[in-house]
Structure formats: structure tokens, C-alpha cells
Design an enzyme around this catalytic site. Structure first.
Site, PDB file in Angstrom:
ATOM      1  N   GLU A 180       0.863  -1.180   0.000  1.00 27.45           N
ATOM      2  CA  GLU A 180       0.000   0.000   0.000  1.00 27.45           C
ATOM      3  C   GLU A 180       0.893   1.221   0.000  1.00 27.45           C
ATOM      4  O   GLU A 180       1.615   1.467   0.980  1.00 27.45           O
ATOM      5  CB  GLU A 180      -0.910   0.003   1.227  1.00 27.45           C
ATOM      6  CG  GLU A 180      -2.029  -1.028   1.117  1.00 27.45           C
ATOM      7  CD  GLU A 180      -2.973  -1.016   2.312  1.00 27.45           C
ATOM      8  OE1 GLU A 180      -3.953  -1.765   2.279  1.00 27.45           O
ATOM      9  OE2 GLU A 180      -2.712  -0.269   3.289  1.00 27.45           O
TER      10      GLU A 180
ATOM     11  N   ASP B 197      -5.527   8.246  11.211  1.00 32.02           N
ATOM     12  CA  ASP B 197      -4.250   7.659  11.610  1.00 32.02           C
ATOM     13  C   ASP B 197      -3.814   8.039  13.008  1.00 32.02           C
ATOM     14  O   ASP B 197      -4.060   9.144  13.479  1.00 32.02           O
ATOM     15  CB  ASP B 197      -3.162   8.077  10.613  1.00 32.02           C
ATOM     16  CG  ASP B 197      -3.282   7.324   9.302  1.00 32.02           C
ATOM     17  OD1 ASP B 197      -3.226   6.079   9.351  1.00 32.02           O
ATOM     18  OD2 ASP B 197      -3.452   7.975   8.253  1.00 32.02           O
TER      19      ASP B 197
END
Ligand SMILES: Cc1ncc(COP(=O)(O)O)c(C=O)c1O
Lengths: 269, 398
Positions: free
Chosen positions: A50, A61
Site C-alpha cells: 500500500e 491515523d
């Protein structure tokens, strides 16, 4: 003709193991070393990468990826540079899966038409946009379909089976099951119902289900991999790369970690 | 319910939050036609907030400017000192219906944080407020108020350490804890249904103002003017006048050091379309789609985005957006204090500055209606520091 992602999952099935998917923050610590780190991950056994394009406001995140993103941006990372890097990586690694991973604004700002053209030309296999749920995908999905790119959907512990059926029914490539309610980051404990939910998703989804978010060590990876077609590791690898140590040591720790993850997925582990 | 305004709005958030947004939309739709809910809201707005707030004719100020009559909608007189409480009461009632245990909020100037901490105390919720470290320093009195009210204030040290980063952190918390936590968003931004819901809760400003203006003056204002951070006080005002073709609706953004310097927070005047915090809207961003750091003397306007409905109103020319710079806002702040004995919030001073600037273009029969969204007690330290900074730079230039 089978596409590359399908072939990867078939190969893994033949080898009786789950696929190893590695998230890396592109441009951390800088573009040049980031490319070495990603090549290191591939050489250490990652099946799919990714390619995380850093965003100034990574709302989904945790601390580790926030920090890496910030440093990457300070050192000049951009989607344009990530695409140039992806082109070189693709040439050297014809069988590795590459998924472009970012927040929607970064993609939108580049131009969705231009971006999907470029990804198809380079041979990147798909896009995952964390903040582009089912409700908003209409702007990007037709472009992806037209150009043979997968738009990778997410499902979460909060997603009902009916909604999961809707989401996975129209998707291609693989579906990403978010193992925890929350943001990215290493967890010491994963939810009790994780395995049952993964089994359920496996029955619902016509495409492979992979699990990610919070997986931090080979032992956990091995356990979860028994119930998914792939596992995704992000923060745990990045946490080794953001240590206060000489860079070469950090990269070597990281490669060692990816190797141990890859080993933990082999059928005789 | 409409989740988009033209191309703007939407629900650009992680999958984990979508079921929560559906649940909220469902509850909110129900509440809209639930007489008990509406009666409770009305009761609290009257007896707890002190509504309706006066529409005040600032005669000395109007005479000083020469031209239009300036009327102030006194949202500063609400309990907690700003318009923010109109919205937090509504959301707290919903949170109670949804059996949530805990309220979280982002705050810039601290007014929304205080308004959330206030309703948390009133309804018995746990409360945590996220606030940028820079804002904690420049709006210290509000931090103390929140703590006295029993809320925990979390200092956010990522990014520019202001409102945008506080919102990132609130969204992260919410993503992990949506099961027991209600996110009280303080403006008409965020994913659907927040922009519509917050607009509806703030529409009391515009509905009251229009009626009061007709009662007191026998006519409508030529312009209705409000500052725009995320845009909740402005949209609340505008919706009262959207059907009045002859009333000009003006949103005043923070021009900071001036649009040409890049150090500002004027998303509509100086930005381009993007996606942040769950919605598509005008944003301050660089060519790579990275969000820019903003600047304004006013913490409540120091935000790189704007509510999506404002982006739509701007494109459709249903409202006009201008920018007022720091010095003009501070000048208006001083002028209102000296002329009328009212200390406005620095946010509201932006709207006032625009009214002061254009008043001379009108005749004395004309009315300009300015939303005085909050009071300025919180800005004492901020103003002192601003004066020290500007005196220093003026001295350097001499
Ligand atoms: C007094 C006051 N006015 C205006 C604003 C800006 O918010 P909005 O644009 O949503 O009204 C704030 C925000 O903190 C505020 O405290």
C-alpha cells in the site's frame, strides 16, 4: 486474462497462506530512502504494497503514521513523486501488487481523470481512499472501472452484514476489514469478536477479505491469517522506521520484521 | 434529508463512522417532528439561554459612521456569551435521546468548548474538549471556564495547533468511541447531517432578527452581515432572509494579514474546492492538496475550510463573501467598546468592521443588521498581545 491482484490471491491460496500486505508511508524519511524501504519490504516477502501518500491531516491515523507523514511532507513528498517512484518499482517488481493509498483530497487535487490514467499507465493495481465511503464513491468508481483499477473498499466492526453485502457486492480486488473501531496504530489486544466477524465477512464477500489496523507482531498475524485471505500491517513496521537510530539500522530492523511476518504466514509456521 | 448542496457537502469519513451518521440522521429527523423534543428545546432556549436575544440599534456608532443605521443582533447576551449554545443544547438533547454517555467537541476560540461543557454539566454527560495548544494560550479564560464546568481539555500539539488540528483529534476520538460518545460539532461543517442540523439549530438567529427588525423598524435591512469561521452564526442569520430578494447576505471571512500575504483564513475568498473533515467545500490548500496553515487574530475564524452550504451560496451568488484583515477587526473591536460600551468577540468584530466600512455608502433610512455572535471577555489577553506585537513591528519600521 486474470488481473494481478487475483493472481496474487490465487498464488497465496495454492501456497496455503494468507497474503502479506504492507502499508508504507511514501516519502518517509525522504523519497529516495522510501523507495529502498519499499523494495526492502518486497524482497522480504510482502505480496502487496500500500503506497501511502502522506496528507497534512491524517484523521484516520494514529501517532506513528501522523509523525511519518509530517516528516515526509517536510522533506518534499507529493503524489507526483510517489507516482514516479511507483513507476520504477513496477518495472523492477512485475508481480507485486501496488495499491495507492491516501485521503481523498490528495487524489481530488491531482485530478481524478489524470490520476486514474496515470495509475493505469504505470501499472498500479488500485486505489484505497480512507475517507471515501460507499456513499461518495460515485465520483471515482466509474473512472476506476473504465481503466481496470480496483477501488478497494473498507468494512469495519460497525458495518452491518447488509451494508457489508452492499459494499463488497460491487467491488473488485479485495476488501479491507478494519479490525478495530478506531484509528491506525499498534494494539496489544484485538477485539474478541474479530475472528467471528472475519469468518462472517468471508462468507458475505465475493472477493478476498483482508484484515488490518492494529496488527503488531508475527504471532497476532499468524492467528488472524487463519481467518482471512490476507493481513495488512502498517504502523508496526513504520514504528521501527521512526526510531531514533541510524537509518541503516532502522531499515534493517524493518526488513527483519517483514521477514518474520512473512514467515509467520507460511503454512508450517 | 439532503446530504449535498450542489457539489458540496457529503460524508467523506472513514467507514467506521457511517453507521453512526445514519443513526444520528434518523434521530434528528425524528426530533424535528417530535413535539416533546421541540418543546424542551424551546423551553431551554428561553429560560436557560435567555432568548430571545435583543436586536439593538447602535445609535452612537451609526452616527459616528455616518450613513446606514447599524443594528446588532445580541447573541453575545446568550448564556455562555455566544451563539454556540443554541446548537449545543440541540445536540445534547439528541445525545440524550441516543443514550450516549459522553460528549466531545473541538474548539478554537473556546466558546463552543464552553457551550459544550455547559450542556454536559446541565445534562450530566462526561465531557472532553479538544483545543489546539496555540488557542489554549490565546484564549486561556475559556480553558478555565471549561475546567470549572467539569470538562477535560485536551491540548492538541499536532499540525498548526489550532482549530483544524483540534477537529482532527476529535474525529480520531470519535472513530474509536462512537458507541458511547456523541461528537458535538460546533459549526455547519463536518459530514452530513451535521451541516444541516447545526444550521437548523442556529436558524433561530435569523428568524428572530427578521421579526424583530420588522417590529422595530417596519422594514427589512439592506444587508445582513456575519463573520464566517465554519459559518454557523452566518448561516443561522442568512436562513432567516433567504427568501428576501432585496436583502443582501454578506459573510465576512478572516483576512488575517491580507489575502495577498497568504497569511489569512478566508477559504471562500482565497481557496479552492477540496475535501476536509467529512465534506466537500472551499479549502485553503497547496497545489498538492495539502491543507495550508491559516492565520487570524481571531481563534474562532482561524480555520482552512468553511461549511459546505456557504460554498454553494457563494457559487450561486445567493450570498456574498468578503475578507476583513486583523487591523480593521481590532479597530472595530475598540470602536464598539468605546462608542457603545459593548466588547465584542474578535470573531464578531470582523462582521462589524465590514458594516462600519460600508455604512457611509447608505443613507440614514437604510439598515445594516450585524450578528454580534459573541462577547469579547475571552479576548483580553489576545488583544494585549496583539497590541504588543504590532507596536513592536511599527517601532521597527520607524
Ligand atoms: C463568538 C464567535 N463567533 C463566531 C465564531 C465562528 O464560528 P461560526 O463561523 O461557526 O459562527 C466563533 C467560533 O469560535 C465564535 O466564538
Amino acid at each position: 486474462m486474470k488481473n494481478r491482484i487475483e493472481k496474487i490471491f490465487e498464488r497465496c491460496r495454492d501456497e496455503k497462506r494468507a497474503a502479506l500486505i504492507l502499508f508504507t508511508c511514501c516519502g518517509y524519511p525522504d523519497m529516495e530512502n522510501s523507495e529502498r524501504i519499499i523494495q526492502g519490504a518486497i524482497d522480504s516477502g510482502a505480496d502487496i504494497i500500500e503506497l501511502g501518500v502522506p496528507f497534512s491531516d491524517p484523521m484516520a491515523d494514529g501517532m506513528i503514521i501522523q509523525k511519518a507523514s509530517q516528516i515526509a511532507l517536510q522533506n518534499g513528498a507529493s503524489l507526483k513523486k510517489v507516482l514516479a517512484m511507483a513507476e520504477r518499482l513496477r518495472k523492477r517488481n512485475p508481480n507485486t501488487g501496488f495499491i495507492l493509498f491516501s485521503y481523498f483530497n490528495v487524489l481530488l487535487s491531482y485530478g481524478l481523470e489524470a490520476l486514474t490514467d496515470e495509475l493505469a499507465r504505470i501499472g498500479v493495481d488500485g486505489i484505497l481512499s480512507v475517507d471515501l465511503p460507499y456513499e461518495e464513491k460515485a465520483e471515482l468508481e466509474p473512472l476506476c472501472k473504465q481503466k481496470g483499477l480496483h477501488l478497494i473498499p473498507l468494512v469495519s466492526p460497525a458495518t452491518s452484514p447488509e451494508r457489508a453485502r452492499l459494499i463488497t457486492g460491487q467491488a473488485s480486488g479485495f476488501v479491507y476489514y478494519i479490525a478495530v473501531r478506531g484509528i491506525t496504530g499498534v494494539r496489544t489486544e484485538l477485539p474478541q469478536e474479530l475472528i467471528a466477524r472475519l469468518e462472517e465477512m468471508g462468507r458475505i464477500s465475493p472477493i478476498p477479505v483482508v484484515a488490518g489496523f492494529g496488527i503488531g507482531d508475527p504471532e497476532t498475524a499468524r492467528k488472524i491469517a487463519k481467518h482471512a485471505r490476507g493481513i495488512v500491517v502498517g504502523s508496526a513496521g513504520m514504528s521501527l522506521l521512526v526510531q531514533e537510530k541510524p537509518l541503516e539500522e532502522r531499515i534493517s530492523d524493518f526488513k527483519h520484521f517483514v521477514k518474520s511476518l512473512s514467515g509467520s504466514l507460511s503454512p508450517d509456521a | 434529508m439532503n446530504s449535498h448542496y450542489g457539489i458540496y457537502g457529503g460524508q467523506y469519513v472513514a467507514e467506521t463512522l457511517l453507521p453512526t451518521l445514519y443513526e444520528l440522521e434518523y434521530e434528528y429527523e425524528k426530533a424535528k417532528s417530535d413535539p416533546d423534543f421541540q418543546a424542551e428545546l424551546k423551553r431551554l432556549l428561553k429560560y436557560y439561554v435567555g432568548r430571545e436575544s435583543p436586536l439593538y440599534h447602535a445609535q452612537r456608532l451609526s452616527r459616528h459612521c455616518g450613513g446606514a443605521q447599524i443594528y446588532l443582533k445580541r447573541e453575545d447576551l446568550n448564556h455562555t456569551g455566544a451563539h454556540k449554545v443554541n446548537n449545543t443544547i440541540g445536540q445534547a438533547l439528541l445525545a440524550r435521546k441516543m443514550n450516549k454517555k459522553r460528549l466531545i467537541a473541538e474548539t478554537g476560540a473556546g466558546m463552543h468548548g464552553v457551550a459544550t461543557a455547559t450542556v454536559a454539566a446541565l445534562f450530566g454527560f462526561e465531557c472532553e474538549v479538544f483545543m489546539g495548544a496555540v488557542d489554549i494560550a490565546r484564549q486561556a479564560p475559556n480553558v478555565e471556564r471549561m475546567e470549572v464546568l467539569g470538562a477535560k481539555v485536551n491540548s492538541v500539539t499536532s499540525g498548526s495547533q489550532t482549530l483544524k488540528d483540534a477537529m482532527n483529534e476529535a474525529i480520531r476520538d470519535w472513530t474509536a468511541r462512537a458507541e458511547d460518545t456523541f461528537y458535538v460539532i460546533g459549526t455547519v461543517a463536518g459530514p452530513h447531517p451535521y451541516p444541516a442540523m447545526v444550521r437548523d439549530f442556529q436558524s433561530v438567529i435569523g428568524l428572530e432578527s427578521r421579526r424583530q427588525c420588522l417590529e422595530q423598524c417596519g422594514k427589512l435591512p439592506r444587508e445582513v452581515i456575519a463573520c464566517v469561521g465554519g459559518g454557523s452564526n452566518a448561516l443561522g442569520l442568512f436562513v432567516g432572509f433567504l427568501k428576501d430578494a432585496d436583502v443582501k447576505r454578506v459573510g465576512v471571512e478572516a483576512g488575517g494579514n491580507g489575502l495577498e500575504t497568504g497569511a489569512h483564513a478566508a477559504s471562500i475568498c482565497g481557496g479552492r474546492v477540496g475535501v476536509l473533515h467529512g465534506c466537500k467545500t472551499y479549502l485553503l490548500q497547496n497545489n498538492d492538496g495539502q491543507i495550508l496553515e491559516t492565520h487570524s487574530v481571531s481563534a474562532g475564524l482561524d480555520y482552512p475550510g468553511v461549511g459546505p452550504e456557504h460554498s454553494y451560496l457563494a457559487d450561486e451568488k445567493l450570498a456574498t463573501y468578503v475578507a476583513v484583515n486583523d487591523p480593521e477587526a481590532v479597530e472595530a473591536f475598540d470602536l464598539l467598546a468605546r462608542m457603545e460600551g459593548i466588547i465584542p468577540a474578535l470573531e464578531s468584530a470582523h462582521a462589524l468592521a465590514h458594516a462600519i466600512a460600508i455604512a457611509p455608502q447608505y443613507s440614514p433610512e437604510d439598515i445594516l443588521l450585524v450578528n454580534l455572535s459573541g462577547r469579547g471577555d475571552k479576548d483580553m489577553d489576545n488583544i494585549r498581545h496583539y497590541r504588543q506585537r504590532t507596536q513592536k513591528t511599527t517601532a521597527q519600521h520607524k
